[in-house]
Design a protein around this motif. Structure first.
Motif, PDB file in Angstrom:
ATOM      1  N   HIS A  98       0.827  -0.928   0.016  1.00  0.00           N
ATOM      2  CA  HIS A  98       0.226   0.111   0.138  1.00  0.00           C
ATOM      3  C   HIS A  98       1.083   1.168  -0.183  1.00  0.00           C
ATOM      4  O   HIS A  98       1.006   1.914   1.053  1.00  0.00           O
ATOM      5  CB  HIS A  98      -1.007   0.042   1.205  1.00  0.00           C
ATOM      6  N   GLN A  99       1.518   1.657  -1.113  1.00  0.00           N
ATOM      7  CA  GLN A  99       2.405   2.667  -0.925  1.00  0.00           C
ATOM      8  C   GLN A  99       1.452   4.245  -1.297  1.00  0.00           C
ATOM      9  O   GLN A  99       0.648   3.956  -1.825  1.00  0.00           O
ATOM     10  CB  GLN A  99       2.970   2.653  -2.631  1.00  0.00           C
ATOM     11  N   PRO A 100       1.903   5.017  -0.447  1.00  0.00           N
ATOM     12  CA  PRO A 100       1.137   6.353  -0.515  1.00  0.00           C
ATOM     13  C   PRO A 100       0.861   6.760  -1.867  1.00  0.00           C
ATOM     14  O   PRO A 100       1.909   6.577  -2.608  1.00  0.00           O
ATOM     15  CB  PRO A 100       1.933   7.291   0.366  1.00  0.00           C
ATOM     16  N   ARG A 101      -0.261   7.175  -2.056  1.00  0.00           N
ATOM     17  CA  ARG A 101      -0.579   7.629  -3.662  1.00  0.00           C
ATOM     18  C   ARG A 101       0.213   9.134  -3.831  1.00  0.00           C
ATOM     19  O   ARG A 101       0.912   9.174  -4.960  1.00  0.00           O
ATOM     20  CB  ARG A 101      -1.869   8.140  -3.591  1.00  0.00           C
ATOM     21  N   ALA A 102       0.692   9.977  -2.799  1.00  0.00           N
ATOM     22  CA  ALA A 102       1.346  10.725  -3.209  1.00  0.00           C
ATOM     23  C   ALA A 102       3.038  10.522  -3.619  1.00  0.00           C
ATOM     24  O   ALA A 102       3.678  11.252  -4.466  1.00  0.00           O
ATOM     25  CB  ALA A 102       1.735  11.759  -1.957  1.00  0.00           C
ATOM     26  N   LEU A 103       3.347   9.582  -3.105  1.00  0.00           N
ATOM     27  CA  LEU A 103       4.738   8.929  -3.493  1.00  0.00           C
ATOM     28  C   LEU A 103       4.802   8.474  -4.642  1.00  0.00           C
ATOM     29  O   LEU A 103       5.683   8.546  -5.554  1.00  0.00           O
ATOM     30  CB  LEU A 103       5.411   7.810  -2.354  1.00  0.00           C
ATOM     31  N   THR A 104       3.651   7.719  -5.167  1.00  0.00           N
ATOM     32  CA  THR A 104       3.458   7.077  -6.403  1.00  0.00           C
ATOM     33  C   THR A 104       3.407   8.424  -7.483  1.00  0.00           C
ATOM     34  O   THR A 104       4.315   8.090  -8.608  1.00  0.00           O
ATOM     35  CB  THR A 104       2.193   6.330  -6.359  1.00  0.00           C
ATOM     36  N   LEU A 105       2.640   9.286  -7.098  1.00  0.00           N
ATOM     37  CA  LEU A 105       2.409  10.620  -8.339  1.00  0.00           C
ATOM     38  C   LEU A 105       4.050  11.215  -8.417  1.00  0.00           C
ATOM     39  O   LEU A 105       4.078  11.555  -9.423  1.00  0.00           O
ATOM     40  CB  LEU A 105       1.486  11.346  -7.748  1.00  0.00           C
ATOM     41  N   LEU A 106       4.599  11.398  -7.403  1.00  0.00           N
ATOM     42  CA  LEU A 106       5.931  12.083  -7.431  1.00  0.00           C
ATOM     43  C   LEU A 106       6.912  11.117  -8.192  1.00  0.00           C
ATOM     44  O   LEU A 106       7.511  11.962  -9.084  1.00  0.00           O
ATOM     45  CB  LEU A 106       6.354  12.283  -6.097  1.00  0.00           C
ATOM     46  N   VAL A 107       6.885   9.989  -8.072  1.00  0.00           N
ATOM     47  CA  VAL A 107       7.813   8.979  -8.866  1.00  0.00           C
ATOM     48  C   VAL A 107       7.264   9.023 -10.231  1.00  0.00           C
ATOM     49  O   VAL A 107       8.183   9.236 -11.063  1.00  0.00           O
ATOM     50  CB  VAL A 107       7.670   7.493  -8.301  1.00  0.00           C
ATOM     51  N   ASP A 108       6.069   9.055 -10.620  1.00  0.00           N
ATOM     52  CA  ASP A 108       5.845   9.349 -11.929  1.00  0.00           C
ATOM     53  C   ASP A 108       6.007  10.496 -12.617  1.00  0.00           C
ATOM     54  O   ASP A 108       6.640  10.700 -13.749  1.00  0.00           O
ATOM     55  CB  ASP A 108       4.304   8.922 -12.099  1.00  0.00           C
ATOM     56  N   ALA A 109       6.064  11.635 -11.885  1.00  0.00           N
ATOM     57  CA  ALA A 109       6.272  12.911 -12.351  1.00  0.00           C
ATOM     58  C   ALA A 109       7.744  12.980 -12.468  1.00  0.00           C
ATOM     59  O   ALA A 109       8.322  13.627 -13.686  1.00  0.00           O
ATOM     60  CB  ALA A 109       5.799  13.948 -11.140  1.00  0.00           C
ATOM     61  N   LEU A 110       8.691  12.512 -11.646  1.00  0.00           N
ATOM     62  CA  LEU A 110      10.333  12.549 -11.909  1.00  0.00           C
ATOM     63  C   LEU A 110      10.728  11.804 -12.905  1.00  0.00           C
ATOM     64  O   LEU A 110      11.390  12.265 -13.886  1.00  0.00           O
ATOM     65  CB  LEU A 110      10.944  11.811 -10.755  1.00  0.00           C
ATOM     66  N   LEU A 111       9.726  10.547 -13.469  1.00  0.00           N
ATOM     67  CA  LEU A 111      10.131   9.633 -14.366  1.00  0.00           C
ATOM     68  C   LEU A 111       9.931  10.372 -15.849  1.00  0.00           C
ATOM     69  O   LEU A 111      10.702  10.349 -16.713  1.00  0.00           O
ATOM     70  CB  LEU A 111       9.697   8.464 -14.293  1.00  0.00           C
ATOM     71  N   LYS A 112       8.818  10.944 -15.724  1.00  0.00           N
ATOM     72  CA  LYS A 112       8.137  11.806 -16.940  1.00  0.00           C
ATOM     73  C   LYS A 112       9.274  12.929 -17.257  1.00  0.00           C
ATOM     74  O   LYS A 112       9.430  12.979 -18.591  1.00  0.00           O
ATOM     75  CB  LYS A 112       6.868  12.235 -16.804  1.00  0.00           C
ATOM     76  N   ALA A 113       9.395  13.567 -16.307  1.00  0.00           N
ATOM     77  CA  ALA A 113      10.424  14.693 -16.354  1.00  0.00           C
ATOM     78  C   ALA A 113      11.888  14.384 -17.031  1.00  0.00           C
ATOM     79  O   ALA A 113      12.350  14.952 -18.056  1.00  0.00           O
ATOM     80  CB  ALA A 113      10.566  15.397 -15.477  1.00  0.00           C
ATOM     81  N   ALA A 114      12.411  13.315 -16.316  1.00  0.00           N
ATOM     82  CA  ALA A 114      13.807  12.673 -16.722  1.00  0.00           C
ATOM     83  C   ALA A 114      13.738  12.325 -18.175  1.00  0.00           C
ATOM     84  O   ALA A 114      14.589  12.355 -18.763  1.00  0.00           O
ATOM     85  CB  ALA A 114      14.042  11.681 -15.899  1.00  0.00           C
ATOM     86  N   ARG A 115      12.522  11.859 -18.882  1.00  0.00           N
ATOM     87  CA  ARG A 115      12.514  11.256 -20.357  1.00  0.00           C
ATOM     88  C   ARG A 115      12.778  12.438 -21.267  1.00  0.00           C
ATOM     89  O   ARG A 115      13.040  12.206 -22.558  1.00  0.00           O
ATOM     90  CB  ARG A 115      11.240  10.582 -20.711  1.00  0.00           C
ATOM     91  N   THR A 116      12.389  13.688 -20.670  1.00  0.00           N
ATOM     92  CA  THR A 116      12.648  14.746 -21.614  1.00  0.00           C
ATOM     93  C   THR A 116      14.105  15.606 -21.663  1.00  0.00           C
ATOM     94  O   THR A 116      14.396  16.620 -22.461  1.00  0.00           O
ATOM     95  CB  THR A 116      11.552  15.976 -21.303  1.00  0.00           C
ATOM     96  N   ILE A 117      14.974  14.885 -20.739  1.00  0.00           N
ATOM     97  CA  ILE A 117      16.028  15.666 -20.649  1.00  0.00           C
ATOM     98  C   ILE A 117      17.216  14.789 -21.372  1.00  0.00           C
ATOM     99  O   ILE A 117      17.197  13.411 -21.082  1.00  0.00           O
ATOM    100  CB  ILE A 117      16.584  15.906 -19.108  1.00  0.00           C
ATOM    101  N   LYS A 118      18.203  15.490 -22.353  1.00  0.00           N
ATOM    102  CA  LYS A 118      19.239  14.855 -22.862  1.00  0.00           C
ATOM    103  C   LYS A 118      20.471  14.646 -21.997  1.00  0.00           C
ATOM    104  O   LYS A 118      21.097  15.772 -21.378  1.00  0.00           O
ATOM    105  CB  LYS A 118      19.675  15.607 -24.266  1.00  0.00           C
TER     106      LYS A 118
END
Length: 307
Positions: free
Chosen positions: A274-294
Motif C-alpha cells: 500500500h504505497q502512499p499515492r503521493a509518493l506514486t505520483l511524485l515518482v511518476d512525475a520525476l520519471l516523466k520529466a527525466a525522459r525529456t532531458i538529454k
C-alpha cells in the motif's frame, strides 16, 4: 480509538517522534504543541510503567525499551496510515508527508522544477528535501532516495531515472601550465578533482573497456557544480557529466575518444503493498520529466574538443 494501553494516538505520537528524530520535528509535522505531546507521552509511559524516551542534551531519544517498542509498532502504524490514505484516495485526495534525499545537483538540474509543479498540483502534500551525497536508506513508505549507487539497496525497488555519460575535462590554463594530456598515462598522472571517493576509473572507447586507471585526487568535493568551478579555475582535471559541460567554453575536453562508464541514476523506495499515492505520483512525475532531458550520447560532447 482506545486500547488497553490508552489512546492509540499516543502510540502514534511516540512513533512519530522516533521517525522524525525529535520532539519538535514531530510536533511541527503533526501541528501539535510540544507541551501537549510531551504530556501525552509521559502519561502513556506512566500507564505502561516503562520509560520509552529519555532526555539527551536538548532532544528526546529512545531508550532501549523505546527502540524495541518502535520496531514492533512502526509497521502497524504505517499500515494504519496507508489504510487511511487508501480511503481518502477513493475521494481523489492526495496528501501526506514525503522525504526525498538526493545530491545537490539533481535538485538544481531538473528536480526542483518538478517539485514546484508537484506541490502546486497537490497542495496537501508536505515535502522534506535533503540534499546530500550520502546514502540515506529509505526507512518508511514515505521515503524516496535518488542515487547512482545501489550498494546495500538490493531489497528495495530501484527504478532507472536517467543515464549520464561522462567525458574528461580540464581548463586551457591548466593545460598551458602542465602540458597537453594526449595519453592515458598523462591523464592518470594529472591533478584530479573528484566528486566522490571512487578512484578507480574505467575508460571506454566505443562502449568497450580499454583501460582502468587509479587516480589520487588533489581535491574531493561532493557537489558537481563546485567540481566544475574548480576545473574552470585550473586546479585540475575531472570526469564530468556531458550534460553539465555542454557549451562551456571554459572547459577543454581531453582524450575525447574515451568516456567513463555510463552512470545510471535511480529512484529507490521501499516495496510495500500500500504505497502512499503521493509518493506514486511524485515518482511518476520525476520519471516523466527525466525522459525529456538529454544526458549525453555518442555525438553529445561539451566544452571545446582537443584532438
Amino acid at each position: 480509538m482506545n486500547s488497553i494501553f490508552g489512546n492509540i494516538d499516543d502510540l502514534y505520537l511516540f512513533c512519530q517522534i522516533i521517525r522524525d528524530g525529535s520532539l519538535l520535528s514531530a510536533c511541527k509535522s503533526l501541528g501539535l504543541p510540544a507541551s501537549t505531546v510531551s504530556r501525552r507521552i509521559s502519561a502513556m509511559e506512566k500507564r505502561l510503567n516503562v520509560r520509552l524516551l529519555e532526555k539527551r542534551g536538548r532532544e528526546l531519544v529512545a531508550t532501549e525499551s523505546g527502540k524495541r517498542a518502535y520496531e514492533q509498532l512502526i509497521s502497524s502504524m504505517e499500515q494504519l496510515e496507508s489504510g487511511i490514505e487508501q480511503i481518502l484516495q477513493d475521494s481523489n485526495e492526495v496528501f501526506g508527508n514525503l522525504k526525498v534525499t538526493m545530491p545537490n545537483n539533481f535538485y538544481h538540474g531538473f528536480v526542483g522544477d518538478v517539485i514546484s509543479r508537484f506541490l502546486e498540483d497537490y497542495p496537501k502534500v508536505k515535502l522534506e528535501i535533503i540534499l546530500s551525497q550520502e546514502q540515506q536508506i529509505p526507512t518508511t513508505d514515505r521515503d524516496l532516495l535518488m542515487t547512482f549507487d545501489l550498494t546495500g539497496l538490493e531489497s528495495f525497488i530501484a527504478r532507472p531515472l536517467f543515464t549520464a555519460r561522462h567525458g574528461f575535462f580540464a581548463s586551457q590554463s591548466y593545460l598551458e601550465k602542465h602540458g597537453e594530456i594526449a595519453t592515458i598515462e598523462a591523464l592518470k598522472q594529472a591533478d584530479w578533482i573528484a566528486v566522490d571517493k571512487v578512484w578507480n576509473i574505467n575508460l571506454y572507447r566505443e562502449q568497450s573497456l580499454e583501460h582502468t586507471i587509479a587516480i589520487r585526487p588533489k581535491l574531493v568535493v561532493n557537489d558537481i557544480a563546485a567540481v566544475i568551478t574548480a576545473v574552470e579555475q585550473g586546479i585540475g582535471v575531472s570526469s564530468l557529466p556531458l550534460r553539465h559541460t555542454f557549451g562551456n567554453k571554459k572547459l577543454v575536453e581531453i582524450l575525447p575518444e574515451y568516456t567513463r562508464a555510463d552512470r545510471t541514476a535511480y529512484l529507490v523506495y521501499r516495496e510495500r503493498q500500500h504505497q502512499p499515492r503521493a509518493l506514486t505520483l511524485l515518482v511518476d512525475a520525476l520519471l516523466k520529466a527525466a525522459r525529456t532531458i538529454k544526458y549525453g550520447t555518442d555525438a553529445y560532447h561539451g566544452g571545446t574538443k582537443r584532438n
